[in-house]
Design a protein around this motif. Structure first.
Motif, mmCIF file in Angstrom:
data_model
loop_
_atom_site.group_PDB
_atom_site.id
_atom_site.type_symbol
_atom_site.label_atom_id
_atom_site.label_comp_id
_atom_site.label_asym_id
_atom_site.label_seq_id
_atom_site.Cartn_x
_atom_site.Cartn_y
_atom_site.Cartn_z
ATOM 1 N N GLY A 99 0.674 -1.302 0.060
ATOM 2 C CA GLY A 99 0.033 0.109 0.253
ATOM 3 C C GLY A 99 0.748 1.390 0.103
ATOM 4 N N ASP A 100 2.229 1.253 -0.164
ATOM 5 C CA ASP A 100 3.013 2.231 -0.078
ATOM 6 C C ASP A 100 2.651 3.438 -1.328
ATOM 7 O OD1 ASP A 100 4.524 1.041 1.926
ATOM 8 O OD2 ASP A 100 6.049 0.474 0.505
ATOM 9 N N THR A 101 1.979 2.995 -2.497
ATOM 10 C CA THR A 101 1.806 3.668 -3.428
ATOM 11 C C THR A 101 0.364 4.586 -3.140
ATOM 12 O OG1 THR A 101 0.645 2.121 -4.641
ATOM 13 C CG2 THR A 101 3.205 2.615 -5.243
ATOM 14 N N ARG A 102 -0.252 4.154 -2.321
ATOM 15 C CA ARG A 102 -1.440 4.756 -1.857
ATOM 16 C C ARG A 102 -1.135 5.805 -0.592
ATOM 17 N NH1 ARG A 102 -5.736 3.730 -5.689
ATOM 18 N NH2 ARG A 102 -5.266 1.760 -6.635
ATOM 19 N N LYS A 103 -0.278 6.185 -0.325
ATOM 20 C CA LYS A 103 0.042 7.035 0.817
ATOM 21 C C LYS A 103 -0.084 8.386 0.435
ATOM 22 C CE LYS A 103 2.875 3.723 3.471
ATOM 23 N NZ LYS A 103 4.079 3.355 4.329
ATOM 24 N N PRO A 104 -0.457 9.347 1.203
ATOM 25 C CA PRO A 104 -0.706 10.712 0.776
ATOM 26 C C PRO A 104 0.430 11.398 0.210
ATOM 27 C CG PRO A 104 -1.715 10.256 2.983
ATOM 28 C CD PRO A 104 -1.141 9.059 2.620
ATOM 29 N N GLU A 105 1.813 11.052 0.822
ATOM 30 C CA GLU A 105 2.947 11.643 0.442
ATOM 31 C C GLU A 105 3.352 11.098 -0.989
ATOM 32 O OE1 GLU A 105 4.230 8.484 3.594
ATOM 33 O OE2 GLU A 105 2.421 10.010 3.019
ATOM 34 N N TYR A 106 3.075 10.026 -1.121
ATOM 35 C CA TYR A 106 3.460 9.345 -2.619
ATOM 36 C C TYR A 106 2.441 9.664 -3.756
ATOM 37 C CZ TYR A 106 5.227 5.973 -5.892
ATOM 38 O OH TYR A 106 5.828 5.412 -7.024
ATOM 39 N N LEU A 107 0.957 9.863 -3.375
ATOM 40 C CA LEU A 107 0.183 10.133 -4.198
ATOM 41 C C LEU A 107 0.381 11.767 -4.600
ATOM 42 C CD1 LEU A 107 -3.157 8.577 -2.823
ATOM 43 C CD2 LEU A 107 -1.970 8.159 -5.148
ATOM 44 N N GLU A 108 0.844 12.561 -3.669
ATOM 45 C CA GLU A 108 1.145 14.116 -4.043
ATOM 46 C C GLU A 108 2.048 14.105 -5.204
ATOM 47 O OE1 GLU A 108 2.479 18.133 -1.814
ATOM 48 O OE2 GLU A 108 2.276 16.094 -0.758
ATOM 49 N N LYS A 109 3.074 13.037 -5.317
ATOM 50 C CA LYS A 109 4.032 13.057 -6.207
ATOM 51 C C LYS A 109 3.570 12.300 -7.756
ATOM 52 C CE LYS A 109 8.111 13.589 -3.339
ATOM 53 N NZ LYS A 109 9.389 12.950 -2.804
ATOM 54 N N ASN A 110 2.831 11.382 -7.523
ATOM 55 C CA ASN A 110 2.139 10.221 -8.384
ATOM 56 C C ASN A 110 0.893 10.183 -7.971
ATOM 57 O OD1 ASN A 110 1.897 8.220 -10.254
ATOM 58 N ND2 ASN A 110 3.591 7.056 -9.386
ATOM 59 N N PRO A 111 0.066 10.722 -8.797
ATOM 60 C CA PRO A 111 -1.377 10.375 -8.500
ATOM 61 C C PRO A 111 -1.880 9.196 -9.358
ATOM 62 C CG PRO A 111 -1.145 12.814 -9.124
ATOM 63 C CD PRO A 111 0.299 11.937 -9.330
ATOM 64 N N ASN A 112 -0.929 8.626 -10.017
ATOM 65 C CA ASN A 112 -1.332 7.168 -10.799
ATOM 66 C C ASN A 112 -0.779 6.287 -9.982
ATOM 67 O OD1 ASN A 112 -1.338 9.283 -13.028
ATOM 68 N ND2 ASN A 112 -0.623 7.509 -14.406
ATOM 69 N N HIS A 113 -0.340 6.372 -8.599
ATOM 70 C CA HIS A 113 -0.006 5.313 -7.764
ATOM 71 C C HIS A 113 0.642 4.144 -8.235
ATOM 72 C CE1 HIS A 113 -3.839 3.477 -8.669
ATOM 73 N NE2 HIS A 113 -4.564 4.522 -8.437
ATOM 74 N N THR A 114 1.773 4.446 -9.106
ATOM 75 C CA THR A 114 2.366 3.454 -9.673
ATOM 76 C C THR A 114 3.919 3.260 -9.505
ATOM 77 O OG1 THR A 114 2.552 4.748 -11.684
ATOM 78 C CG2 THR A 114 0.557 3.262 -11.495
ATOM 79 N N ILE A 115 4.584 2.566 -9.725
ATOM 80 C CA ILE A 115 5.870 2.185 -9.829
ATOM 81 C C ILE A 115 6.416 1.830 -11.143
ATOM 82 C CG2 ILE A 115 6.478 2.085 -7.363
ATOM 83 C CD1 ILE A 115 6.617 -0.994 -7.622
ATOM 84 N N PRO A 116 7.503 2.454 -11.774
ATOM 85 C CA PRO A 116 8.558 3.012 -10.824
ATOM 86 C C PRO A 116 8.335 4.690 -11.170
ATOM 87 C CG PRO A 116 9.515 2.340 -13.180
ATOM 88 C CD PRO A 116 8.243 1.755 -13.185
ATOM 89 N N MET A 117 9.121 5.340 -10.157
ATOM 90 C CA MET A 117 9.004 6.895 -10.386
ATOM 91 C C MET A 117 10.479 7.388 -10.177
ATOM 92 S SD MET A 117 6.721 9.457 -8.122
ATOM 93 C CE MET A 117 7.708 9.065 -6.689
ATOM 94 N N ILE A 118 10.852 8.520 -10.849
ATOM 95 C CA ILE A 118 12.163 8.913 -10.608
ATOM 96 C C ILE A 118 11.918 10.389 -10.228
ATOM 97 C CG2 ILE A 118 13.368 7.350 -12.072
ATOM 98 C CD1 ILE A 118 13.682 9.858 -14.053
ATOM 99 N N GLU A 119 12.849 10.968 -9.502
ATOM 100 C CA GLU A 119 12.862 12.325 -9.124
ATOM 101 C C GLU A 119 14.240 12.791 -9.397
ATOM 102 O OE1 GLU A 119 11.498 14.965 -5.320
ATOM 103 O OE2 GLU A 119 11.502 12.852 -4.976
ATOM 104 N N ASP A 120 14.443 13.844 -10.444
ATOM 105 C CA ASP A 120 15.813 14.139 -10.973
ATOM 106 C C ASP A 120 15.900 15.553 -10.607
ATOM 107 O OD1 ASP A 120 18.171 14.390 -12.095
ATOM 108 O OD2 ASP A 120 17.509 14.086 -14.071
ATOM 109 N N ASP A 121 16.478 16.140 -9.531
ATOM 110 C CA ASP A 121 16.775 17.409 -9.246
ATOM 111 C C ASP A 121 15.045 18.248 -9.352
ATOM 112 O OD1 ASP A 121 18.038 19.719 -8.640
ATOM 113 O OD2 ASP A 121 18.586 20.278 -10.742
ATOM 114 N N GLY A 122 14.198 17.532 -8.629
ATOM 115 C CA GLY A 122 12.895 18.244 -8.500
ATOM 116 C C GLY A 122 11.963 17.824 -9.533
#
Length: 221
Positions: free
Chosen positions: A38-61
């Motif tokens: 359920g990590d992808t459904r946590k609010p802090e993750y959904l804020e970055k990725n509303p699709n609640h999927t993996i993978p996701m990258i963060e590159d200098d913002g």
């Protein structure tokens, strides 16, 4: 800044990205995210990725989701010396994109159906329709590989990484028939590469063991 990769070792899509980082010798920070937990459904993750999927990258913002988009981005930004992985030639690039779309719409869909059958529906393995679909996938790839050494060209591209990550997983529960000679040779060749052994094999081994144990449990139920 170091790239952050949010994924899980067992994710085929995530493993495609990990293989590319090995080829590009790209340093990154790995942040483990479990869909099952359920990590992808946590609010802090959904804020970055509303699709609640993996993978996701963060590159200098900059945040990017979807393994296929991530593969193209990483080569474009960090792969100047390996530009052939995502060719500039219009026709070659278009073929790479078509193979990526095929992986997303057909290969991944075939494996997901099998995974859900085993992990969620208590199936002892893929059903007849799922076996037929996976063999159709193998047949199509074999035909692609009869025209070029790799799935999209006569050299390695990101399409191979996307395809092998899922195919290597699906083959554990729906084995590749030896009649698909080109596909079998391609699989064997890629599996001998160091980037496969480092970026794909650990997670592949883990999910294979998981599926095997669940199938055994389901068959006894």
């Amino acid at each position: 800044m170091t790239i952050k990769i949010y994924s899980h070792p067992t994710s085929p899509a995530g493993r495609a990205v990990f293989m590319l980082t090995e080829i590009l010798n790209l340093k990154y920070e790995f942040i483990e995210v479990s869909v099952m937990a359920g990590d992808t459904r946590k609010p802090e993750y959904l804020e970055k990725n509303p699709n609640h999927t993996i993978p996701m990258i963060e590159d200098d913002g900059y945040i990017l989701i979807d393994s296929h988009a991530i593969l193209t981005y990483l080569v474009e930004k960090y792969g100047a010396k390996q530009a052939q992985l995502y060719p500039k030639d219009l026709q070659l690039r278009s073929t790479v994109l078509q193979r990526l779309f095929f992986e997303a719409s057909t290969i991944s869909a075939a494996f997901l159906s099998i995974f859900l059958e085993i992990a969620m529906n208590n199936g002892p393995g893929p059903n007849a329709a799922q076996l037929e679909k996976s063999n159709d996938v193998y047949n199509i790839l074999d035909k692609y590989l009869s025209k070029s050494k790799f799935v999209a060209a006569d050299h390695l591209t990101i399409a191979d990484l996307a395809c092998i990550s899922t195919i290597s997983t699906m083959a554990n529960v729906s084995p590749i028939d030896a009649k698909y000679e080109k596909l079998t040779a391609w699989y064997k060749s890629l599996s001998n590469e160091e980037w496969f052994k480092k970026g794909n094999l650990p997670g592949l081994t883990a999910i294979s063991q998981y599926l095997k144990s669940v199938m055994e449990k389901n068959s006894k139920a």
